[in-house]
Design an enzyme around this catalytic site. Structure first.
Site, PDB file in Angstrom:
ATOM      1  N   CYS A 116       0.835  -1.203   0.000  1.00  0.00           N
ATOM      2  CA  CYS A 116       0.000   0.000   0.000  1.00  0.00           C
ATOM      3  C   CYS A 116       0.871   1.256   0.000  1.00  0.00           C
ATOM      4  O   CYS A 116       1.691   1.465   0.897  1.00  0.00           O
ATOM      5  CB  CYS A 116      -0.914   0.017   1.216  1.00  0.00           C
ATOM      6  SG  CYS A 116      -1.989   1.464   1.272  1.00  0.00           S
ATOM      7  N   ASN A 214      -1.870  -9.423  -9.280  1.00  0.00           N
ATOM      8  CA  ASN A 214      -2.832  -8.378  -8.927  1.00  0.00           C
ATOM      9  C   ASN A 214      -2.524  -7.128  -9.744  1.00  0.00           C
ATOM     10  O   ASN A 214      -1.381  -6.879 -10.117  1.00  0.00           O
ATOM     11  CB  ASN A 214      -2.728  -8.081  -7.421  1.00  0.00           C
ATOM     12  CG  ASN A 214      -3.607  -6.926  -6.979  1.00  0.00           C
ATOM     13  OD1 ASN A 214      -3.142  -5.988  -6.361  1.00  0.00           O
ATOM     14  ND2 ASN A 214      -4.879  -6.967  -7.308  1.00  0.00           N
TER      15      ASN A 214
END
Length: 491
Positions: A116, A214
Protein backbone atom coordinates in the site's frame (compact mmCIF):
# COMPACT_ATOMS: atom_id res chain seq x y z
CA UNK A 1 2.14 -30.88 20.26
CA UNK A 2 2.65 -30.75 16.49
CA UNK A 3 -0.53 -31.18 14.45
CA UNK A 4 -1.19 -31.37 10.75
CA UNK A 5 -3.78 -28.78 9.77
CA UNK A 6 -5.18 -28.71 6.23
CA UNK A 7 -3.71 -25.49 4.84
CA UNK A 8 -5.41 -23.05 2.53
CA UNK A 9 -4.21 -23.70 -1.03
CA UNK A 10 -3.23 -20.64 -3.08
CA UNK A 11 -2.84 -22.31 -6.46
CA UNK A 12 -5.44 -21.90 -9.22
CA UNK A 13 -7.61 -19.50 -7.22
CA UNK A 14 -9.66 -16.39 -7.98
CA UNK A 15 -9.24 -14.07 -5.02
CA UNK A 16 -10.94 -10.94 -3.69
CA UNK A 17 -8.17 -8.43 -2.99
CA UNK A 18 -7.85 -6.52 0.29
CA UNK A 19 -9.48 -3.11 -0.17
CA UNK A 20 -9.84 -0.43 2.48
CA UNK A 21 -13.53 0.28 3.28
CA UNK A 22 -14.61 -2.29 0.70
CA UNK A 23 -13.41 -5.65 2.04
CA UNK A 24 -15.83 -5.83 4.95
CA UNK A 25 -18.02 -8.87 5.68
CA UNK A 26 -20.91 -8.14 3.24
CA UNK A 27 -18.55 -7.75 0.28
CA UNK A 28 -16.55 -10.83 1.21
CA UNK A 29 -19.65 -13.00 1.48
CA UNK A 30 -21.05 -11.66 -1.78
CA UNK A 31 -17.78 -12.40 -3.58
CA UNK A 32 -17.93 -15.97 -2.27
CA UNK A 33 -21.51 -16.29 -3.49
CA UNK A 34 -20.42 -15.34 -7.00
CA UNK A 35 -17.51 -17.77 -7.07
CA UNK A 36 -14.44 -16.25 -5.38
CA UNK A 37 -12.26 -18.97 -3.85
CA UNK A 38 -10.48 -16.83 -1.25
CA UNK A 39 -11.37 -13.42 0.19
CA UNK A 40 -9.02 -10.96 1.92
CA UNK A 41 -10.32 -8.49 4.47
CA UNK A 42 -9.34 -4.84 4.31
CA UNK A 43 -5.97 -3.89 5.85
CA UNK A 44 -6.32 -3.55 9.62
CA UNK A 45 -3.56 -1.90 11.66
CA UNK A 46 -1.86 -4.03 14.33
CA UNK A 47 -2.02 -1.41 17.09
CA UNK A 48 -5.79 -0.96 16.65
CA UNK A 49 -6.37 -4.72 16.64
CA UNK A 50 -4.39 -5.20 19.85
CA UNK A 51 -6.82 -2.87 21.60
CA UNK A 52 -9.76 -5.05 20.55
CA UNK A 53 -11.64 -7.62 22.53
CA UNK A 54 -12.87 -10.80 20.82
CA UNK A 55 -16.64 -10.99 21.27
CA UNK A 56 -19.00 -13.74 20.15
CA UNK A 57 -22.11 -12.03 18.77
CA UNK A 58 -24.90 -14.56 19.28
CA UNK A 59 -27.54 -12.36 17.67
CA UNK A 60 -25.67 -12.01 14.36
CA UNK A 61 -23.85 -15.36 14.74
CA UNK A 62 -20.52 -13.64 14.14
CA UNK A 63 -17.19 -13.20 15.85
CA UNK A 64 -16.49 -9.51 16.42
CA UNK A 65 -13.26 -7.78 17.38
CA UNK A 66 -14.46 -4.72 19.24
CA UNK A 67 -12.46 -1.58 20.07
CA UNK A 68 -12.71 0.16 23.46
CA UNK A 69 -15.12 2.70 21.93
CA UNK A 70 -17.44 -0.25 21.02
CA UNK A 71 -16.69 0.06 17.29
CA UNK A 72 -16.45 -3.28 15.49
CA UNK A 73 -13.02 -3.30 13.83
CA UNK A 74 -13.28 -6.77 12.28
CA UNK A 75 -16.34 -9.00 11.92
CA UNK A 76 -16.35 -12.52 10.53
CA UNK A 77 -18.64 -15.55 10.49
CA UNK A 78 -18.58 -19.31 10.10
CA UNK A 79 -19.44 -19.15 6.39
CA UNK A 80 -16.06 -17.63 5.46
CA UNK A 81 -13.91 -19.20 8.15
CA UNK A 82 -12.08 -21.57 5.78
CA UNK A 83 -11.40 -19.00 3.05
CA UNK A 84 -10.91 -15.55 4.61
CA UNK A 85 -7.38 -14.17 4.92
CA UNK A 86 -6.81 -11.51 7.55
CA UNK A 87 -4.59 -8.73 6.19
CA UNK A 88 -2.83 -6.52 8.68
CA UNK A 89 -0.63 -3.49 8.48
CA UNK A 90 2.41 -3.89 10.70
CA UNK A 91 6.03 -2.80 10.98
CA UNK A 92 6.82 -4.83 14.08
CA UNK A 93 7.23 -8.62 14.25
CA UNK A 94 6.04 -9.07 17.84
CA UNK A 95 2.93 -6.93 17.35
CA UNK A 96 2.15 -8.79 14.14
CA UNK A 97 2.42 -12.13 15.94
CA UNK A 98 0.20 -10.94 18.79
CA UNK A 99 -2.52 -9.91 16.32
CA UNK A 100 -2.17 -13.16 14.37
CA UNK A 101 -2.65 -15.18 17.56
CA UNK A 102 -5.69 -13.06 18.42
CA UNK A 103 -7.52 -13.90 15.18
CA UNK A 104 -5.89 -17.21 14.24
CA UNK A 105 -8.80 -19.47 15.19
CA UNK A 106 -11.31 -17.39 13.23
CA UNK A 107 -9.57 -17.04 9.86
CA UNK A 108 -7.91 -19.23 7.23
CA UNK A 109 -4.67 -17.27 6.83
CA UNK A 110 -2.69 -14.16 7.74
CA UNK A 111 -1.31 -11.59 5.26
CA UNK A 112 1.08 -8.70 5.75
CA UNK A 113 0.47 -5.63 3.59
CA UNK A 114 3.73 -4.59 1.93
CA UNK A 115 2.32 -2.81 -1.08
CA UNK A 116 0.00 0.00 0.00
CA UNK A 117 1.52 3.35 -1.07
CA UNK A 118 -0.97 5.50 0.88
CA UNK A 119 0.40 7.80 3.55
CA UNK A 120 -1.78 6.39 6.34
CA UNK A 121 0.05 3.09 5.84
CA UNK A 122 3.58 4.19 4.95
CA UNK A 123 3.95 6.86 7.63
CA UNK A 124 4.11 4.15 10.28
CA UNK A 125 6.70 2.18 8.34
CA UNK A 126 4.02 -0.18 7.06
CA UNK A 127 2.75 -1.02 3.57
CA UNK A 128 5.08 -0.09 0.72
CA UNK A 129 7.53 1.45 3.22
CA UNK A 130 8.57 -2.11 4.13
CA UNK A 131 9.86 -2.72 0.60
CA UNK A 132 12.96 -0.67 1.42
CA UNK A 133 13.69 -2.74 4.54
CA UNK A 134 14.16 -6.41 3.55
CA UNK A 135 15.55 -7.30 6.98
CA UNK A 136 12.34 -6.17 8.66
CA UNK A 137 10.26 -8.03 6.05
CA UNK A 138 12.19 -11.22 6.77
CA UNK A 139 11.84 -10.76 10.54
CA UNK A 140 8.07 -10.18 10.43
CA UNK A 141 7.32 -13.06 8.06
CA UNK A 142 9.63 -15.56 9.76
CA UNK A 143 8.14 -14.71 13.16
CA UNK A 144 4.61 -15.31 11.86
CA UNK A 145 5.45 -18.53 10.02
CA UNK A 146 7.08 -19.99 13.14
CA UNK A 147 4.50 -18.60 15.56
CA UNK A 148 1.14 -19.67 14.11
CA UNK A 149 -0.38 -22.73 12.46
CA UNK A 150 -2.24 -20.92 9.67
CA UNK A 151 -0.59 -20.08 6.32
CA UNK A 152 1.13 -16.70 6.03
CA UNK A 153 1.25 -14.59 2.85
CA UNK A 154 2.36 -11.09 1.92
CA UNK A 155 1.30 -8.62 -0.75
CA UNK A 156 4.02 -6.50 -2.39
CA UNK A 157 4.57 -4.06 -5.24
CA UNK A 158 7.42 -4.37 -7.71
CA UNK A 159 10.65 -2.47 -7.09
CA UNK A 160 12.44 -0.02 -9.37
CA UNK A 161 14.45 -2.78 -11.06
CA UNK A 162 13.66 -6.37 -11.96
CA UNK A 163 16.85 -7.60 -10.29
CA UNK A 164 15.96 -5.98 -6.96
CA UNK A 165 12.43 -7.39 -7.18
CA UNK A 166 13.63 -10.93 -7.85
CA UNK A 167 16.17 -10.67 -5.03
CA UNK A 168 13.42 -9.58 -2.63
CA UNK A 169 10.88 -12.28 -3.54
CA UNK A 170 13.50 -15.02 -3.22
CA UNK A 171 14.31 -13.74 0.25
CA UNK A 172 10.61 -13.69 1.08
CA UNK A 173 10.21 -17.27 -0.19
CA UNK A 174 12.90 -18.49 2.23
CA UNK A 175 10.83 -17.29 5.23
CA UNK A 176 8.35 -20.10 4.57
CA UNK A 177 5.36 -18.07 3.40
CA UNK A 178 2.61 -19.95 1.57
CA UNK A 179 2.29 -17.46 -1.33
CA UNK A 180 3.26 -13.99 -2.54
CA UNK A 181 0.69 -11.59 -3.99
CA UNK A 182 2.27 -9.14 -6.45
CA UNK A 183 0.68 -5.88 -7.53
CA UNK A 184 2.37 -5.33 -10.89
CA UNK A 185 3.09 -1.64 -10.38
CA UNK A 186 5.77 0.36 -8.58
CA UNK A 187 4.79 2.19 -5.41
CA UNK A 188 4.74 5.56 -7.21
CA UNK A 189 2.51 4.26 -10.03
CA UNK A 190 -1.27 4.53 -10.01
CA UNK A 191 -4.10 2.50 -11.61
CA UNK A 192 -3.91 4.44 -14.89
CA UNK A 193 -0.33 3.25 -15.38
CA UNK A 194 -0.01 -0.06 -17.29
CA UNK A 195 0.45 -3.16 -15.16
CA UNK A 196 3.87 -4.80 -15.64
CA UNK A 197 2.84 -8.35 -16.55
CA UNK A 198 6.37 -9.26 -17.61
CA UNK A 199 7.69 -8.54 -14.10
CA UNK A 200 5.03 -10.71 -12.46
CA UNK A 201 5.89 -13.44 -14.96
CA UNK A 202 9.59 -13.20 -14.09
CA UNK A 203 8.69 -13.48 -10.40
CA UNK A 204 6.52 -16.53 -11.10
CA UNK A 205 9.46 -18.20 -12.82
CA UNK A 206 11.92 -17.27 -10.07
CA UNK A 207 10.13 -18.84 -7.09
CA UNK A 208 8.49 -22.19 -6.39
CA UNK A 209 5.63 -20.99 -4.16
CA UNK A 210 2.36 -19.70 -5.67
CA UNK A 211 2.45 -16.16 -7.05
CA UNK A 212 -0.84 -14.25 -7.02
CA UNK A 213 -1.12 -11.66 -9.79
CA UNK A 214 -2.83 -8.38 -8.93
CA UNK A 215 -3.37 -5.08 -10.76
CA UNK A 216 -5.22 -6.20 -13.89
CA UNK A 217 -8.57 -4.46 -13.42
CA UNK A 218 -7.70 -1.44 -15.58
CA UNK A 219 -5.97 -3.20 -18.49
CA UNK A 220 -7.38 -6.72 -18.50
CA UNK A 221 -10.30 -7.74 -16.33
CA UNK A 222 -13.72 -6.60 -17.50
CA UNK A 223 -15.52 -9.98 -17.28
CA UNK A 224 -14.88 -13.50 -16.00
CA UNK A 225 -13.08 -14.79 -19.09
CA UNK A 226 -10.51 -11.99 -18.75
CA UNK A 227 -9.30 -13.45 -15.44
CA UNK A 228 -7.69 -16.40 -17.23
CA UNK A 229 -6.15 -14.07 -19.83
CA UNK A 230 -4.48 -12.05 -17.04
CA UNK A 231 -3.26 -15.23 -15.39
CA UNK A 232 -1.70 -16.45 -18.64
CA UNK A 233 -0.10 -13.07 -19.34
CA UNK A 234 1.58 -13.09 -15.92
CA UNK A 235 2.29 -16.81 -15.60
CA UNK A 236 0.91 -16.58 -12.06
CA UNK A 237 -0.67 -19.39 -10.04
CA UNK A 238 -3.72 -17.30 -9.10
CA UNK A 239 -5.36 -13.95 -9.73
CA UNK A 240 -6.34 -11.33 -7.14
CA UNK A 241 -9.02 -8.85 -8.19
CA UNK A 242 -9.58 -5.45 -6.59
CA UNK A 243 -11.41 -2.68 -8.45
CA UNK A 244 -13.18 -4.90 -10.98
CA UNK A 245 -14.69 -6.76 -8.01
CA UNK A 246 -15.47 -3.53 -6.19
CA UNK A 247 -17.42 -2.29 -9.24
CA UNK A 248 -19.29 -5.57 -9.67
CA UNK A 249 -18.55 -8.57 -7.41
CA UNK A 250 -20.19 -10.89 -9.95
CA UNK A 251 -16.91 -10.63 -11.89
CA UNK A 252 -16.18 -13.96 -10.14
CA UNK A 253 -19.26 -15.57 -11.72
CA UNK A 254 -18.29 -18.12 -14.37
CA UNK A 255 -21.57 -17.59 -16.24
CA UNK A 256 -20.93 -13.85 -16.64
CA UNK A 257 -21.82 -10.58 -14.93
CA UNK A 258 -25.19 -10.18 -13.23
CA UNK A 259 -27.28 -7.01 -13.66
CA UNK A 260 -25.88 -4.36 -11.33
CA UNK A 261 -29.17 -3.75 -9.51
CA UNK A 262 -29.40 -7.44 -8.56
CA UNK A 263 -25.82 -7.35 -7.29
CA UNK A 264 -26.47 -4.23 -5.22
CA UNK A 265 -29.63 -5.67 -3.71
CA UNK A 266 -27.76 -8.85 -2.77
CA UNK A 267 -25.06 -6.73 -1.15
CA UNK A 268 -27.66 -4.76 0.82
CA UNK A 269 -29.19 -8.00 2.16
CA UNK A 270 -25.84 -8.97 3.67
CA UNK A 271 -25.30 -5.43 4.97
CA UNK A 272 -28.64 -5.53 6.81
CA UNK A 273 -28.28 -9.14 7.95
CA UNK A 274 -24.86 -8.44 9.50
CA UNK A 275 -25.62 -4.95 10.80
CA UNK A 276 -23.02 -3.23 8.63
CA UNK A 277 -22.63 0.47 9.41
CA UNK A 278 -24.66 2.48 6.91
CA UNK A 279 -21.73 4.71 5.95
CA UNK A 280 -19.70 1.70 4.84
CA UNK A 281 -22.68 0.22 3.00
CA UNK A 282 -23.27 3.53 1.26
CA UNK A 283 -19.61 3.85 0.26
CA UNK A 284 -19.51 0.39 -1.34
CA UNK A 285 -22.77 0.95 -3.23
CA UNK A 286 -21.45 4.26 -4.56
CA UNK A 287 -18.38 2.44 -5.91
CA UNK A 288 -20.70 0.08 -7.76
CA UNK A 289 -22.86 2.84 -9.23
CA UNK A 290 -19.83 4.80 -10.52
CA UNK A 291 -21.02 6.84 -13.53
CA UNK A 292 -24.66 6.39 -12.45
CA UNK A 293 -24.15 8.43 -9.29
CA UNK A 294 -25.79 11.42 -11.00
CA UNK A 295 -28.90 9.39 -11.82
CA UNK A 296 -32.07 9.75 -9.73
CA UNK A 297 -31.21 6.56 -7.87
CA UNK A 298 -27.62 7.72 -7.34
CA UNK A 299 -28.71 11.05 -5.90
CA UNK A 300 -31.14 9.32 -3.51
CA UNK A 301 -28.37 6.99 -2.37
CA UNK A 302 -26.04 9.93 -1.82
CA UNK A 303 -28.68 11.60 0.35
CA UNK A 304 -29.43 8.49 2.46
CA UNK A 305 -28.51 8.84 6.13
CA UNK A 306 -29.35 5.38 7.47
CA UNK A 307 -29.50 1.74 6.41
CA UNK A 308 -33.28 1.98 6.25
CA UNK A 309 -33.11 4.92 3.82
CA UNK A 310 -30.61 3.01 1.67
CA UNK A 311 -33.02 0.07 1.55
CA UNK A 312 -35.87 2.33 0.50
CA UNK A 313 -33.79 3.69 -2.41
CA UNK A 314 -33.51 0.13 -3.77
CA UNK A 315 -37.14 -0.87 -3.05
CA UNK A 316 -36.11 -3.04 -0.11
CA UNK A 317 -37.95 -1.32 2.72
CA UNK A 318 -40.00 -4.43 3.50
CA UNK A 319 -36.87 -6.59 3.67
CA UNK A 320 -35.28 -4.12 6.10
CA UNK A 321 -38.30 -4.18 8.39
CA UNK A 322 -38.53 -7.98 8.38
CA UNK A 323 -34.82 -8.55 8.99
CA UNK A 324 -34.42 -5.94 11.72
CA UNK A 325 -37.51 -7.36 13.45
CA UNK A 326 -35.91 -10.81 13.46
CA UNK A 327 -32.67 -9.43 14.87
CA UNK A 328 -34.52 -7.47 17.56
CA UNK A 329 -36.43 -10.62 18.53
CA UNK A 330 -33.12 -12.44 18.86
CA UNK A 331 -31.82 -9.71 21.15
CA UNK A 332 -34.91 -10.02 23.35
CA UNK A 333 -34.60 -13.80 23.44
CA UNK A 334 -30.94 -13.52 24.38
CA UNK A 335 -31.81 -11.26 27.29
CA UNK A 336 -34.54 -13.63 28.49
CA UNK A 337 -32.31 -16.69 28.26
CA UNK A 338 -29.37 -15.16 30.12
CA UNK A 339 -30.41 -16.97 33.30
CA UNK A 340 -30.39 -20.30 31.49
CA UNK A 341 -26.99 -19.53 30.02
CA UNK A 342 -25.67 -18.95 33.52
CA UNK A 343 -26.18 -22.67 34.14
CA UNK A 344 -23.50 -23.33 31.54
CA UNK A 345 -21.11 -20.58 32.57
CA UNK A 346 -17.70 -21.74 33.68
CA UNK A 347 -14.52 -19.70 33.50
CA UNK A 348 -12.63 -22.86 32.54
CA UNK A 349 -14.76 -23.57 29.46
CA UNK A 350 -13.25 -22.75 26.05
CA UNK A 351 -15.99 -21.36 23.78
CA UNK A 352 -16.49 -20.69 20.07
CA UNK A 353 -19.47 -19.73 17.96
CA UNK A 354 -19.89 -22.84 15.76
CA UNK A 355 -22.59 -25.16 14.49
CA UNK A 356 -22.44 -28.65 13.02
CA UNK A 357 -23.70 -28.87 9.44
CA UNK A 358 -23.69 -32.45 8.17
CA UNK A 359 -23.49 -31.19 4.56
CA UNK A 360 -19.88 -30.19 5.26
CA UNK A 361 -18.88 -33.76 6.14
CA UNK A 362 -18.69 -37.09 4.30
CA UNK A 363 -21.48 -39.62 5.00
CA UNK A 364 -21.15 -41.31 8.40
CA UNK A 365 -18.17 -39.12 9.40
CA UNK A 366 -18.58 -36.67 12.29
CA UNK A 367 -16.41 -34.46 14.52
CA UNK A 368 -17.30 -36.69 17.51
CA UNK A 369 -15.77 -39.66 15.71
CA UNK A 370 -12.58 -37.70 15.01
CA UNK A 371 -12.34 -36.55 18.61
CA UNK A 372 -12.86 -40.07 19.96
CA UNK A 373 -10.24 -41.42 17.56
CA UNK A 374 -7.73 -38.76 18.68
CA UNK A 375 -8.37 -39.47 22.38
CA UNK A 376 -7.73 -43.16 21.83
CA UNK A 377 -4.54 -42.42 19.89
CA UNK A 378 -3.26 -40.06 22.61
CA UNK A 379 -4.40 -42.51 25.36
CA UNK A 380 -6.78 -39.95 26.90
CA UNK A 381 -10.05 -41.01 28.54
CA UNK A 382 -13.08 -40.95 26.23
CA UNK A 383 -14.69 -37.52 25.75
CA UNK A 384 -17.48 -36.87 28.27
CA UNK A 385 -20.52 -34.85 27.09
CA UNK A 386 -22.82 -32.97 29.46
CA UNK A 387 -25.90 -31.52 27.76
CA UNK A 388 -28.63 -29.23 29.07
CA UNK A 389 -31.88 -28.07 27.50
CA UNK A 390 -32.99 -24.45 27.77
CA UNK A 391 -36.50 -24.13 29.18
CA UNK A 392 -37.69 -21.17 27.12
CA UNK A 393 -37.01 -22.39 23.58
CA UNK A 394 -36.14 -26.09 24.21
CA UNK A 395 -32.70 -25.71 22.57
CA UNK A 396 -29.65 -27.72 23.66
CA UNK A 397 -26.09 -26.88 24.63
CA UNK A 398 -23.37 -29.43 25.33
CA UNK A 399 -20.04 -29.25 27.14
CA UNK A 400 -17.39 -31.84 26.25
CA UNK A 401 -14.54 -32.61 28.63
CA UNK A 402 -11.29 -33.83 27.08
CA UNK A 403 -8.08 -34.24 29.07
CA UNK A 404 -9.64 -32.29 31.96
CA UNK A 405 -10.45 -29.28 29.73
CA UNK A 406 -14.02 -28.27 28.87
CA UNK A 407 -15.23 -27.00 25.48
CA UNK A 408 -18.59 -25.79 24.15
CA UNK A 409 -20.25 -23.80 21.41
CA UNK A 410 -21.97 -20.57 22.39
CA UNK A 411 -24.76 -21.37 19.91
CA UNK A 412 -27.68 -23.49 21.14
CA UNK A 413 -28.97 -26.29 18.87
CA UNK A 414 -32.31 -27.95 18.23
CA UNK A 415 -31.13 -31.43 19.26
CA UNK A 416 -28.80 -33.06 21.76
CA UNK A 417 -26.84 -34.74 18.95
CA UNK A 418 -26.17 -31.47 17.13
CA UNK A 419 -25.08 -29.76 20.36
CA UNK A 420 -22.60 -32.55 21.09
CA UNK A 421 -21.16 -32.37 17.56
CA UNK A 422 -20.72 -28.60 17.96
CA UNK A 423 -18.88 -29.09 21.25
CA UNK A 424 -16.59 -31.62 19.56
CA UNK A 425 -15.83 -29.09 16.78
CA UNK A 426 -14.82 -26.46 19.37
CA UNK A 427 -12.44 -28.94 20.99
CA UNK A 428 -10.90 -30.08 17.69
CA UNK A 429 -10.41 -26.52 16.41
CA UNK A 430 -8.88 -25.35 19.68
CA UNK A 431 -6.40 -28.22 19.56
CA UNK A 432 -5.70 -27.57 15.87
CA UNK A 433 -6.95 -31.02 14.85
CA UNK A 434 -8.79 -32.10 11.67
CA UNK A 435 -12.52 -32.50 12.14
CA UNK A 436 -13.34 -34.56 9.05
CA UNK A 437 -14.75 -31.83 6.76
CA UNK A 438 -14.96 -32.47 3.04
CA UNK A 439 -12.39 -29.76 2.23
CA UNK A 440 -9.73 -31.27 4.49
CA UNK A 441 -8.39 -33.63 1.84
CA UNK A 442 -7.82 -37.35 2.42
CA UNK A 443 -9.98 -38.62 5.25
CA UNK A 444 -8.30 -41.34 7.29
CA UNK A 445 -11.55 -42.35 9.02
CA UNK A 446 -13.21 -42.98 5.66
CA UNK A 447 -10.25 -45.13 4.68
CA UNK A 448 -10.50 -46.95 8.00
CA UNK A 449 -14.24 -47.52 7.44
CA UNK A 450 -13.52 -48.88 3.97
CA UNK A 451 -10.96 -51.31 5.38
CA UNK A 452 -13.37 -52.44 8.11
CA UNK A 453 -16.20 -52.86 5.59
CA UNK A 454 -13.91 -54.86 3.31
CA UNK A 455 -12.92 -57.08 6.22
CA UNK A 456 -16.59 -57.60 7.11
CA UNK A 457 -17.32 -58.40 3.48
CA UNK A 458 -14.43 -60.87 3.33
CA UNK A 459 -15.59 -62.49 6.60
CA UNK A 460 -19.14 -62.68 5.28
CA UNK A 461 -17.95 -64.33 2.08
CA UNK A 462 -15.91 -66.80 4.14
CA UNK A 463 -18.94 -67.56 6.32
CA UNK A 464 -21.06 -68.05 3.21
CA UNK A 465 -18.46 -70.48 1.82
CA UNK A 466 -18.51 -72.45 5.08
CA UNK A 467 -22.32 -72.55 5.08
CA UNK A 468 -22.36 -73.77 1.49
CA UNK A 469 -19.77 -76.40 2.29
CA UNK A 470 -21.74 -77.53 5.36
CA UNK A 471 -24.92 -77.67 3.31
CA UNK A 472 -23.19 -79.88 0.72
CA UNK A 473 -21.97 -82.22 3.47
CA UNK A 474 -25.46 -82.49 4.98
CA UNK A 475 -26.94 -83.18 1.57
CA UNK A 476 -24.33 -85.89 0.93
CA UNK A 477 -24.99 -87.56 4.31
CA UNK A 478 -28.76 -87.44 3.71
CA UNK A 479 -28.33 -88.97 0.29
CA UNK A 480 -26.24 -91.88 1.65
CA UNK A 481 -28.68 -92.48 4.50
CA UNK A 482 -31.49 -92.61 1.99
CA UNK A 483 -29.59 -95.19 -0.05
CA UNK A 484 -29.09 -97.42 2.97
CA UNK A 485 -32.72 -97.24 4.06
CA UNK A 486 -34.02 -98.20 0.61
CA UNK A 487 -31.83 -101.33 0.31
CA UNK A 488 -33.49 -104.62 1.30
CA UNK A 489 -31.77 -106.32 4.22
CA UNK A 490 -31.36 -110.14 3.75
CA UNK A 491 -32.88 -112.37 6.41
Amino acid sequence: MTVNIPALCFGGKNILAPMVRVGTLPMRLLALDFGADIVYCEELIDIKMLQCKRVINEVLETVDFVAPNERVVFRTCERERDCVVFQMGSADAERALAVAKLVENDVAGIDINMGCPKEYSTKGGMGAALLSDPDKIECILSTLVKGICKPVTCKIRILSSLEDTIRLVKRIEKTGVAAIAVHGRKKEERPQHPVHCEVIKAISEAVTIPVIANGGSHDFIKEYTDIEAFQQATGASSVMIARAAMWNPSIFRREGLCPLKEVMQAYIKYAVRYDNHYTNTKYCLCQMLREQLESTEGKKLHAAQSTQEICEVFEMGHFYEETTAILEAKKVLKAKTQDDDDQMEDTDVIKMSVRFDKRDYPPQITPKMYLLEWCRKEKHPQPVYETVQRSLDKLFCSVVTVAEQKYRSTLWDKSKKLAEQAAAIVCLRTLGLPEGKLNEGENHLINKRKRENQELLNNKEHEDDLLVEAAHKRAHVTERTSDFSSTEVPR
